[in-house]
Each structure stands twice: as C-alpha cells, then as structure tokens.
Design an enzyme around this catalytic site. Structure first.
Site, PDB file in Angstrom:
ATOM      1  CB  SER A 174       4.980   8.535  12.072  1.00  0.00           C
ATOM      2  OG  SER A 174       3.636   7.784  12.055  1.00  0.00           O
ATOM      3  CB  THR A 175       7.682   6.708  16.154  1.00  0.00           C
ATOM      4  OG1 THR A 175       9.125   6.422  15.577  1.00  0.00           O
ATOM      5  CG2 THR A 175       7.651   5.928  17.540  1.00  0.00           C
ATOM      6  CD  GLU A 227      10.401  12.079  12.207  1.00  0.00           C
ATOM      7  OE1 GLU A 227       9.380  11.546  12.439  1.00  0.00           O
ATOM      8  OE2 GLU A 227      11.320  11.624  11.404  1.00  0.00           O
ATOM      9  CB  CYS A 239      13.337   8.503   7.939  1.00  0.00           C
ATOM     10  SG  CYS A 239      14.461   7.720   6.710  1.00  0.00           S
ATOM     11  CE  LYS A 288      -1.791   2.166   3.307  1.00  0.00           C
ATOM     12  NZ  LYS A 288      -1.505   3.795   2.692  1.00  0.00           N
ATOM     13  CD  GLU A 293      13.863   0.201   8.183  1.00  0.00           C
ATOM     14  OE1 GLU A 293      14.172   1.276   8.902  1.00  0.00           O
ATOM     15  OE2 GLU A 293      14.531  -0.727   7.876  1.00  0.00           O
TER      16      GLU A 293
HETATM   17  P1  NAD Z   1       2.566   7.832   8.588  1.00  0.00           P
HETATM   18  O1  NAD Z   1       2.863   6.882   9.543  1.00  0.00           O
HETATM   19  O2  NAD Z   1       1.697   8.818   8.766  1.00  0.00           O
HETATM   20  O3  NAD Z   1       2.228   7.027   7.479  1.00  0.00           O
HETATM   21  C1  NAD Z   1       2.852   6.149   6.667  1.00  0.00           C
HETATM   22  C2  NAD Z   1       1.897   4.898   5.807  1.00  0.00           C
HETATM   23  O4  NAD Z   1       1.244   4.378   6.702  1.00  0.00           O
HETATM   24  C3  NAD Z   1       1.109   5.768   4.993  1.00  0.00           C
HETATM   25  O5  NAD Z   1       0.819   4.909   3.918  1.00  0.00           O
HETATM   26  C4  NAD Z   1      -0.166   5.758   5.536  1.00  0.00           C
HETATM   27  O6  NAD Z   1      -1.431   5.855   4.833  1.00  0.00           O
HETATM   28  C5  NAD Z   1      -0.323   4.682   6.295  1.00  0.00           C
HETATM   29  N1  NAD Z   1      -0.996   4.699   7.693  1.00  0.00           N
HETATM   30  C6  NAD Z   1      -1.326   5.656   8.754  1.00  0.00           C
HETATM   31  N2  NAD Z   1      -2.127   5.176   9.741  1.00  0.00           N
HETATM   32  C7  NAD Z   1      -2.131   3.847   9.292  1.00  0.00           C
HETATM   33  C8  NAD Z   1      -2.877   2.871  10.223  1.00  0.00           C
HETATM   34  N3  NAD Z   1      -3.282   3.073  11.501  1.00  0.00           N
HETATM   35  N4  NAD Z   1      -2.738   1.475   9.684  1.00  0.00           N
HETATM   36  C9  NAD Z   1      -2.316   1.116   8.630  1.00  0.00           C
HETATM   37  N5  NAD Z   1      -1.466   2.094   7.877  1.00  0.00           N
HETATM   38  C10 NAD Z   1      -1.686   3.299   8.313  1.00  0.00           C
HETATM   39  O7  NAD Z   1       3.912   8.431   7.901  1.00  0.00           O
HETATM   40  P2  NAD Z   1       4.094   9.642   6.982  1.00  0.00           P
HETATM   41  O8  NAD Z   1       3.904  11.003   7.547  1.00  0.00           O
HETATM   42  O9  NAD Z   1       3.418   9.223   5.583  1.00  0.00           O
HETATM   43  O10 NAD Z   1       5.835   9.627   6.672  1.00  0.00           O
HETATM   44  C11 NAD Z   1       6.404  10.270   7.282  1.00  0.00           C
HETATM   45  C12 NAD Z   1       7.144   9.406   8.570  1.00  0.00           C
HETATM   46  O11 NAD Z   1       7.468   8.223   8.047  1.00  0.00           O
HETATM   47  C13 NAD Z   1       8.344  10.059   9.301  1.00  0.00           C
HETATM   48  O12 NAD Z   1       7.909   9.857  10.719  1.00  0.00           O
HETATM   49  C14 NAD Z   1       9.705   9.553   8.936  1.00  0.00           C
HETATM   50  O13 NAD Z   1      10.720   9.487   9.748  1.00  0.00           O
HETATM   51  C15 NAD Z   1       9.149   8.040   8.742  1.00  0.00           C
HETATM   52  N6  NAD Z   1       9.991   7.324   7.579  1.00  0.00           N
HETATM   53  C16 NAD Z   1      11.016   6.525   7.965  1.00  0.00           C
HETATM   54  C17 NAD Z   1      11.653   5.822   7.375  1.00  0.00           C
HETATM   55  C18 NAD Z   1      12.783   4.838   7.538  1.00  0.00           C
HETATM   56  O14 NAD Z   1      13.392   4.150   6.994  1.00  0.00           O
HETATM   57  N7  NAD Z   1      13.148   4.570   8.895  1.00  0.00           N
HETATM   58  C19 NAD Z   1      11.610   6.197   5.999  1.00  0.00           C
HETATM   59  C20 NAD Z   1      10.969   7.194   5.477  1.00  0.00           C
HETATM   60  C21 NAD Z   1      10.042   7.786   6.342  1.00  0.00           C
END
Ligand code: NAD
Length: 494
Positions: free
Chosen positions: A229-230, A384, A284, A176, A250
């Site tokens: 996100s965490t 963050e 990230c 997804k 991640e």
């Molecule tokens: P997010 O956690 O809001 O969303 C990430 C993904 O999860 C999206 O596809 C979203 O639709 C989905 N999602 C959201 N809520 C969900 C749920 N309850 N159940 C299942 N799926 C759900 O994060 P974001 O705002 O899209 O991305 C930014 C975050 O990603 C930052 O915290 C960044 O540090 C992290 N990130 C980490 C890495 C890594 O490799 N460690 C790489 C890129 C981004």
C-alpha cells in the site's frame, strides 16, 4: 496440513512462533506457518551478505545465472498443479487466475533469462570516449544485499518479480512474503534449491509489519524493494532515507478506464468488468474509475449492468467462476465500509453492493460486482478499495475524461477504449500513469517496465529498467594518453 518453514541459507527451518493460516474460501485450516524471530531475520540477512561476497556467486557469469533462471522456470512448470492448488488454498484465487499466475511467474523467469543473456554488463561509450585521451566505460554491478517485501494478492507473481532480478543482477536477498499468503513462495524456495542456486542468495521468510520493519532496518541491506500500500510505502521510504538505501516502490492505484464514444461497445463493457473484477478487484492496477462519454453512456450503462449480473461469483475450484472470495474478513469489512460510505454520500448504486451468501458461500467472504455512479467528490472516486467495486462517471468529452483521470494522487495504470487507434493513443499519452492499455486491460509483458507515476510508486519492475534497478553503474575511465603535456591536469599543481 502443509508446513511453511523459513528458508535461510539454503535450509528449511522451524521456529518457536507459529500460527495456522486458513483457506479464504472455506475458512478451514490450510497450513502451519513458522514466523521468524529477530534472530532468524538477522541470520537471513547475514546469509545474504555472506553469499553476496562469496567467490561462488561473485564469479558466476551471466550465462550460468541465466541457466539457473531457466531451470527455475522449467521446474515451476513441472510443479504447476501443486503451485496452482496451493495458490488457490492460500489466497482464495479462483482456478483460472491461479493457473494464469503460475504460468506468468514461470514465463517471467524464462523471459528474464533471455534478457540476461543479451545484457551488456560492460559498455564502452564511444560518444564519450576520445582517441588519444580517454576510453570511457559503463560497468554495471550488483547493488548488494536486498530486502524485499510483497503483498498477498498475487503471491507467486510478486515473489517471481522480486527474486528474478536478484538472480539476474548478482544481488542477494531476504524476501518477506505477506503473512496471509506465504505458501507458494515456500515451494519456490524448494525449486530455487533444486535449480542450483547457491545457498544464501535468496532467503525467504514471512511475517507482518514487525518482521518487515526489523528486516528493513538492518544496516547490511543496501536496497529495499517493496510492493504494497501507498500508506506503508511512505513509511518505508522514510526509513530507507536513514541509510540511503536504494529503493523501489510498487504501490496502490485508482486507475482510470476511459470509454470513448467510438469504442466497440460490447468489447468495452466486458473490458470494463474484467478491469475491476479480476481477482475480486484485489489487483493494484484495477480499473476502478470508469469514465464514459455521455453520447454512449445510456446504452453502455444498460449493457454493463446486464453483463455484471452474468458474472459468476463462485467457489474457487469451479472452472466457470469469474472471481471468488476476498482474502479475509478484514478486507471484506474494508470493502463493505466503502460501499456503505458511498451510499451515505448519495452515490447511485447501479448494481450489487452486497455479500453473496448461502451454503458454501457463508464460509468465505464473497461480494457481488458493485457499480456506483459517482462524482469526483465521492470517497470511492479517490480512495483505493481493493474490492469488486467500480466508480463510474459520465463525461462530456475526452478532455474532461483526461482531466478527471489525472485528478488522482495515484498513477499506476489505465486504459482507453476506441476503434480509432490514433485518437486513443493521443488520449493515452496525456494520462499520468505507468501503464496504459488501448482496448486491453491487466495484461503485462515481462519484457516491458511496470510501475507507477505519482504516489503509485518509485522505479520500475520488469523490462530492462527493472533489471537496472538492481545494478549500480560505475564509470570506468581508462586513459588513452601517456603524454604529460596532453593531460589537462598536469599543469594544475606542478
Ligand atoms: P500492505 O502495505 O498492508 O502490506 C504489504 C506488505 O508489507 C506485507 O508483506 C506486510 O506484511 C508488509 N508491511 C506492512 N507494514 C509494514 C511496515 N511498517 N514495514 C515493513 N513491512 C510492512 O499491503 P497489502 O494490504 O498486503 O496489499 C495491498 C496493497 O498492495 C494495495 O495497496 C495494492 O495496490 C498494493 N499492490 C501494489 C502492486 C504494484 O505493483 N504497484 C502490486 C500488488 C499490490
């Protein structure tokens, strides 16, 4: 306008739910995106399960799977211009970053193919085996159906990191994408099809939290691989516990960038800017906490402010642009919220802190490089932001730098700048994070593992560790002894 369809069981499908996504730089409509219904999501998981058990996929040897990975890499290179343009329009990446992403994603498939060709799926452990008693083997087998969820900041690279090990391991998946950035994965789906990947092995849908939640709770899913996100990662871990799904996470970061007093000053200044400004800080592993030894701090600070004023915040297609817009208004508001909080808390604003406006800039959300001098009590030292903002703290010495660097719930990455590599290495070894660079930043090597300590994640992507996270290991014991008297168990019940 581009149409982004669902890719289920090798077919591109529409649905009755759709929306128009817009270009972050221009706010103009870019694509019509079809959202999956629960039935579509279930059908995608069914297709992945059927493919997993199919003779065609189960019997495909690793050399053939490596050839598919190589074909994907080649076809990505052939379509590099289209992929670059789509990534720019979908995610607001500037042209330099988008080109690098296409290159990195294509290279990853190639490097993974090389690893796969050499990987031993069956290993006799000579030290565990005993002649006349046992031959002991480790057999690596695919985990099964995976559900993979990715964020919007590096859409193509994230898709590659997820799909690559699925193909290498012999698993199958439903990926997804983030609803904000589904476009490059749709091209990747065409490439997978053209590269001879059997139908159902990789299915690609998009959507938000609701679609993600529905996908993850399907009991046929044996492994969840999530990047985001965490906060969401914690929820996903709770859900995965219910069926003991295998899990890779991640997550977020607040990475420490340490400049020692013997660093090459101008290199460290540019490295510090690159560390927190790349892709508007929406990475990230961004180096968002900067620690500088007091002895060099005045000259470092002066040079940093000067160089920050020279970074070109620009339109994505301008080849001189250092970074472009942030993804959308929501992210812009979050970043400006952190900037305002920092001001209210009394953190010292050294540069930036404002939106870039005027002409074309008014159509998107652009933010100046923002430098704050902070203490560990400030909110932006700890949380963050995901924007072009750095929290700078002068430190007395390397011990203080290490102590403050480790004072974080995160542990994704970090860097040390010094001309003395032994000194830098000893500092690097005391930092609690999954990747540490010395005199470098952001560069990743597909042959090496990437992932976080502490609340930055669980498990690793890339490298041998990344591949193994899609494999179960079976201990196969073959007896080397037919004599009953020599079998330790024989007397047990007879
Ligand atoms: P997010 O956690 O809001 O969303 C990430 C993904 O999860 C999206 O596809 C979203 O639709 C989905 N999602 C959201 N809520 C969900 C749920 N309850 N159940 C299942 N799926 C759900 O994060 P974001 O705002 O899209 O991305 C930014 C975050 O990603 C930052 O915290 C960044 O540090 C992290 N990130 C980490 C890495 C890594 O490799 N460690 C790489 C890129 C981004």
């Amino acid at each position: 306008m581009r149409e982004i369809k669902l890719f289920i069981n090798g077919e591109f499908q529409t649905s009755s739910k759709d929306f128009i996504s817009s270009n972050p730089a221009t706010n103009e409509p870019f694509a019509k995106v079809y959202l999956p219904s629960e039935k579509h999501i279930d059908a995608a998981v069914d297709a992945a399960e059927e493919a997993f058990h199919s003779h065609e996929w189960r019997s495909m040897d690793q050399i053939k799977r490596a050839e598919i990975l190589e074909a994907i890499s080649e076809k990505m290179k052939e379509r590099r211009n289209e992929l670059t343009e789509v990534e720019i329009a979908d995610s607001g990446s500037c042209v330099r970053k988008a080109k690098a992403d296409v290159h990195n994603a294509a290279s990853y498939f190639k490097v993974l193919a090389g690893q796969l060709r050499k990987f031993q799926f069956e290993v006799k452990d000579e030290s565990a085996s005993r002649a006349g008693f046992s031959n002991n083997f480790k057999i690596y087998e695919p985990v099964g159906v995976c559900a993979q969820i990715i964020p919007w900041n590096f859409p193509l690279v994230m898709a590659a990191w997820k799909i690559g090990p699925v193909i290498a391991s012999g698993c199958t998946t439903v990926l997804k994408t983030a609803q904000e950035t589904p476009a490059s994965a749709a091209i990747l789906a065409e490439i997978l099809k053209d590269s001879g990947l059997p139908k159902g092995v990789v299915n690609i849908i998009t959507g938000g939290a609701a679609e993600g939640e529905h996908l993850l709770k399907n009991p046929k899913v044996r492994k969840v691989a999530f990047t985001g996100s965490t906060h969401v990662g914690k929820k996903i871990m709770e859900g995965a516990g219910k069926n003991l799904q295998r899990l890779s996470l991640e997550l977020g970061g607040k990475s420490a960038n340490i400049v020692l007093d013997d660093a090459d000053l101008s290199l460290a200044v540019d490295g510090a800017l690159y560390a927190f400004l790349y892709h508007s800080g929406q990475a990230c592993d961004s180096g968002t906490r900067l620690f500088v030894e007091e002895k060099i701090y005045p000259s470092f600070k002066e040079a940093l402010i000067k160089r920050a004023s020279e970074v070109k915040v620009g339109l994505p297609h301008d080849p001189a642009t250092g970074y472009g817009p942030v993804i959308n208004k929501k992210q812009f508001d979050t970043i400006m919220g952190y900037i305002n909080t920092s001001k209210k808390e009394g953190a010292k604003l050294l540069f930036g802190g404002e939106r870039v406006t005027g002409g074309e800039f008014d159509k998107g959300y652009y933010i100046k490089p923002t430098l704050f001098e902070v203490t560990p009590e400030n909110t932006i030292f700890n949380e963050e932001i995901f924007g072009p903002v750095v929290a700078i703290t002068p430190v007395k010495n390397e011990d203080e730098a290490i102590k403050l660097a480790n004072k974080s719930v995160y542990g994704l990455a970090g860097a040390v700048w010094s001309k003395n590599s032994e000194r830098a290495k000893s500092v690097a070894k005391r930092l609690e994070a999954g990747t540490i660079w010395i005199n470098e930043y952001h560069l990743l090597n597909p042959g090496m593992p990437f992932g976080g300590y502490k609340q930055s994640g669980l498990g690793r992507e890339m490298g041998e560790e990344g591949l193994k996270s899609y494999l179960e290991v079976k201990h196969l014991w073959i007896s080397d002894c037919d004599e009953r008297s020599k079998k330790p168990w024989f007397d047990a019940i007879f």
